[in-house]
Motif scaffolding. Structure first.
Motif, PDB file in Angstrom:
ATOM      1  N   LEU A 182      50.416  71.044  66.969  1.00 53.86           N
ATOM      2  CA  LEU A 182      51.841  71.286  67.202  1.00 53.86           C
ATOM      3  C   LEU A 182      52.414  72.181  66.109  1.00 53.86           C
ATOM      4  O   LEU A 182      53.060  73.206  66.390  1.00 53.86           O
ATOM      5  N   GLY A 183      52.175  71.805  64.854  1.00 54.88           N
ATOM      6  CA  GLY A 183      52.721  72.585  63.747  1.00 54.88           C
ATOM      7  C   GLY A 183      52.166  73.986  63.685  1.00 54.88           C
ATOM      8  O   GLY A 183      52.907  74.958  63.481  1.00 54.88           O
ATOM      9  N   GLY A 184      50.850  74.132  63.876  1.00 50.79           N
ATOM     10  CA  GLY A 184      50.232  75.453  63.780  1.00 50.79           C
ATOM     11  C   GLY A 184      50.600  76.381  64.911  1.00 50.79           C
ATOM     12  O   GLY A 184      50.875  77.571  64.690  1.00 50.79           O
ATOM     13  N   CYS A 185      50.631  75.862  66.130  1.00 47.46           N
ATOM     14  CA  CYS A 185      50.899  76.719  67.294  1.00 47.46           C
ATOM     15  C   CYS A 185      52.319  77.275  67.279  1.00 47.46           C
ATOM     16  O   CYS A 185      52.535  78.454  67.571  1.00 47.46           O
ATOM     17  N   VAL A 186      53.303  76.440  66.923  1.00 47.16           N
ATOM     18  CA  VAL A 186      54.682  76.939  66.931  1.00 47.16           C
ATOM     19  C   VAL A 186      54.872  77.995  65.837  1.00 47.16           C
ATOM     20  O   VAL A 186      55.656  78.939  66.004  1.00 47.16           O
ATOM     21  N   LEU A 187      54.146  77.868  64.716  1.00 48.09           N
ATOM     22  CA  LEU A 187      54.246  78.896  63.681  1.00 48.09           C
ATOM     23  C   LEU A 187      53.673  80.223  64.172  1.00 48.09           C
ATOM     24  O   LEU A 187      54.190  81.294  63.846  1.00 48.09           O
ATOM     25  N   LEU A 188      52.623  80.157  64.969  1.00 46.20           N
ATOM     26  CA  LEU A 188      52.042  81.384  65.524  1.00 46.20           C
ATOM     27  C   LEU A 188      52.956  82.015  66.570  1.00 46.20           C
ATOM     28  O   LEU A 188      52.948  83.233  66.759  1.00 46.20           O
ATOM     29  N   PHE A 189      53.770  81.205  67.244  1.00 43.31           N
ATOM     30  CA  PHE A 189      54.672  81.722  68.282  1.00 43.31           C
ATOM     31  C   PHE A 189      55.878  82.450  67.690  1.00 43.31           C
ATOM     32  O   PHE A 189      56.543  83.212  68.399  1.00 43.31           O
ATOM     33  N   ILE A 190      56.174  82.223  66.409  1.00 47.75           N
ATOM     34  CA  ILE A 190      57.387  82.803  65.809  1.00 47.75           C
ATOM     35  C   ILE A 190      57.388  84.320  65.908  1.00 47.75           C
ATOM     36  O   ILE A 190      58.432  84.947  66.159  1.00 47.75           O
ATOM     37  N   GLN A 191      56.235  84.939  65.739  1.00 44.10           N
ATOM     38  CA  GLN A 191      56.162  86.402  65.779  1.00 44.10           C
ATOM     39  C   GLN A 191      56.480  86.969  67.153  1.00 44.10           C
ATOM     40  O   GLN A 191      56.785  88.161  67.288  1.00 44.10           O
ATOM     41  N   LEU A 192      56.441  86.128  68.198  1.00 43.98           N
ATOM     42  CA  LEU A 192      56.715  86.582  69.552  1.00 43.98           C
ATOM     43  C   LEU A 192      58.197  86.474  69.923  1.00 43.98           C
ATOM     44  O   LEU A 192      58.606  86.965  70.980  1.00 43.98           O
ATOM     45  N   VAL A 193      58.988  85.841  69.071  1.00 42.56           N
ATOM     46  CA  VAL A 193      60.408  85.643  69.373  1.00 42.56           C
ATOM     47  C   VAL A 193      61.166  86.943  69.123  1.00 42.56           C
ATOM     48  O   VAL A 193      61.010  87.564  68.062  1.00 42.56           O
TER      49      VAL A 193
END
Length: 556
Positions: free
Chosen positions: A409-420
């Motif tokens: 959960l923690g790792g995946c959402v951090l990786l998604f930040i660049q897509l926002v």
């Protein structure tokens, strides 16, 4: 062998004595929350640009055009570390030439900030960065300052255990609180960055030593059921409360010296606790000081309104127990066999990555969009539900999948930040907070999981080695934040990737939920390899060994 919990069972689990100890020791952790991450505001970097002295005699037009533009976060903004060469600007101004019309600025030479910098006073009035010019060529000093604090934490982790075993938990707890408060006060009057950093290292030593001593003191005084809540909720949530106070104080106090003084002085409020918090009876018994231990238990019984036996601890039995030769184990036992070596290596990686993620996200809050004080407060608030959820997971679900789940959960959402998209700043902040939630939950759970994986004879060494890896991760974390100066998303990509990979690694660890705690290294050898296998089968034990306790929560 005597059973301390059984001998003191007449006190009950949650009487006035236990409640007093629980809340006083938990409250002693509050300063650790706001002092541990004070560098977020003390070492904040305000907006800055090269100073152009009044003696340059530039016209208003050339004064406004004296700083070249550079691209940052997709915008053209004034450079922080370069200015146009003053000699050239002075000539252009004297000739009444206009920038952009008569002179092509792209062809004008630039130079470093030879006359210092001008700093914005929003949101900080002053920080150690603006006071000692820790920018541009000296910007490496800012993350080093925080790293040196965590170096102090690493050294203090070693010292606190040795000191508390020799001089007592209570003595070390209050002495190190004095170190933290005293050297923090001296730090307010620092005259140079070097002085500030050395004192910060000493404050870090005192901070972790106080934390460890309070942690151990609580686990040794409180009963089994309350001990679990104290370790997983009491200490952690009060730490989070202290963390919440940091942005609140920093919001109203924008000068770093006044802020540091405000964060340091509350340490004096804990002096009266000396007369309310007793020494650990377990430690006193280990030192042969039986009468002092009995006096503490007798006083506790009086507070709880129960009658204590005339003789609580048998001196002859304790003397016989202390005189027995105990089998010694060394740090080499953590790598002696293939199974325990694999677990040790994986635990070291797990602790280090979790620490990098936790402190990296905590220190990065000033770089988020929006109000830095609100972002820091949200980063602290999100820890409370993370600790509660981690406790519930430890109570009801397998360790391996719980750990892997919160890490994913923690790792995946951090990786998604660049897509926002850049205009959806609120979404980015929400994702960062969810990432902090997952990593904080894993930080709370990893203590329990690691303690259950190691056998009793090396459990303390195993958790200690893993904790040392965590300290190394905290030392490295400021430099992950520092990478954001080159690419805003790089820290999140690195921390997210490492966290996800660590979540995958966790799936290869043995499952310890609902199984017997191993007592010896030999018992660990019965687990083949490091892949999951059903450990619920009853293991053969010698007739002289008692059945181990089945744990569903934690054992320290």
């Amino acid at each position: 062998m005597y059973d301390y919990d059984l001998l003191t069972g007449f006190l009950g689990e949650w009487g006035p004595f236990q409640r007093l100890i629980f809340f006083l020791l938990s409250a002693s952790i509050i300063p650790n929350g706001f002092n541990g991450l004070s560098a977020v505001f003390l070492a904040g970097t305000p907006e800055h640009q090269c100073r152009v002295p009044a003696s340059a005699n530039l016209s208003s037009q050339w004064l406004n055009a004296s700083i070249p533009l550079e691209e940052r976060d997709g915008r053209q903004v004034p450079s922080r570390c370069r200015r146009y060469r003053l000699d050239a600007l002075r000539n252009f101004s004297a000739l009444s030439l206009e920038p952009g019309r008569d002179v092509n600025l792209s062809q004008v030479e630039t130079e470093k900030c030879l006359d210092g910098w001008e700093y914005s006073r929003d949101p900080y009035l002053s920080t150690i960065v603006s006071e000692w010019n820790l920018v541009c060529d000296n910007d490496w000093k800012s993350p080093l300052t925080t790293s040196l604090f965590f170096v102090g934490v690493l050294v203090g982790s070693f010292m606190s255990g040795l000191l508390s075993d020799k001089f007592g938990r209570k003595n070390v707890m209050f002495a190190t609180m004095g170190v933290q408060t005293g050297f923090g006060f001296i730090q307010v009057f620092s005259t140079s960055w070097e002085m500030f950093s050395v004192l910060f290292l000493i404050v870090g030593m005192g901070q972790i030593s106080n934390y460890v001593a309070a942690f151990v003191l609580g686990t040794e005084i409180l009963g089994k059921s309350i001990r679990i809540i104290y370790c997983t909720l009491g200490v952690c949530i009060f730490y989070a409360f202290g963390y919440m106070l940091l942005p609140l104080c920093a919001y109203f106090i924008r000068d770093w010296r006044t802020l540091l003084l405000t964060l340091t002085l509350p340490g004096l409020l804990y002096v009266p606790l000396w007369w309310f918090i007793p020494e650990s009876p377990r430690w006193l018994l280990a030192q042969g000081r039986i009468q002092e231990a009995e006096a503490i238990i007798q006083k506790a019984a009086k507070q709880n309104g129960v009658q204590a036996p005339a003789i609580i601890f048998d001196p002859i039995e304790l003397e016989d127990l202390n005189s027995r030769d105990q089998q010694t184990n060394s740090i080499l036992d953590l790598v002696r066999t293939r199974n325990i070596r694999s677990i040790t290596i994986m635990s070291l990686i797990l602790w280090m990555v979790i620490s990098i993620g936790y402190f990296g996200l905590s220190l990065d809050t000033p770089n988020l969009h929006g109000d830095i004080y609100l972002n820091c407060f949200l980063s602290a608030v999100i820890e409370v539900p993370a600790y509660i959820i981690s406790w519930l997971l430890l109570q009801n679900l397998p360790r391996r999948y719980s750990m892997a789940g919160v890490l994913f959960l923690g790792g995946c959402v951090l990786l998604f930040i660049q897509l926002v998209p850049s205009h959806l700043n609120a979404v980015s902040i929400i994702l960062v907070m969810i990432g902090k939630f997952g990593i904080t939950a894993s930080f709370s759970m990893v203590y329990v999981y690691t303690a259950e994986l190691y056998p009793t004879v090396v459990r303390n060494m195993g958790v200690g080695a893993s904790s040392m890896a965590s300290r190394i991760g905290s030392i490295l974390s400021p430099y992950f934040v520092y990478l954001g100066a080159y690419d805003r998303f790089l820290p999140y990509i690195l921390m997210g990737s490492l966290t996800v990979l660590t979540g995958i690694l966790t799936l290869f660890l043995p499952e310890s939920y609902g199984t017997s705690l191993p007592d010896t290294v030999d018992q660990m050898l019965r687990v083949k390899g490091i892949k999951y296998r059903n450990t619920s089968k009853i293991k053969r034990r010698s007739k002289n060994e008692e059945d181990p306790v089945i744990l569903k929560t934690t054992s320290f």
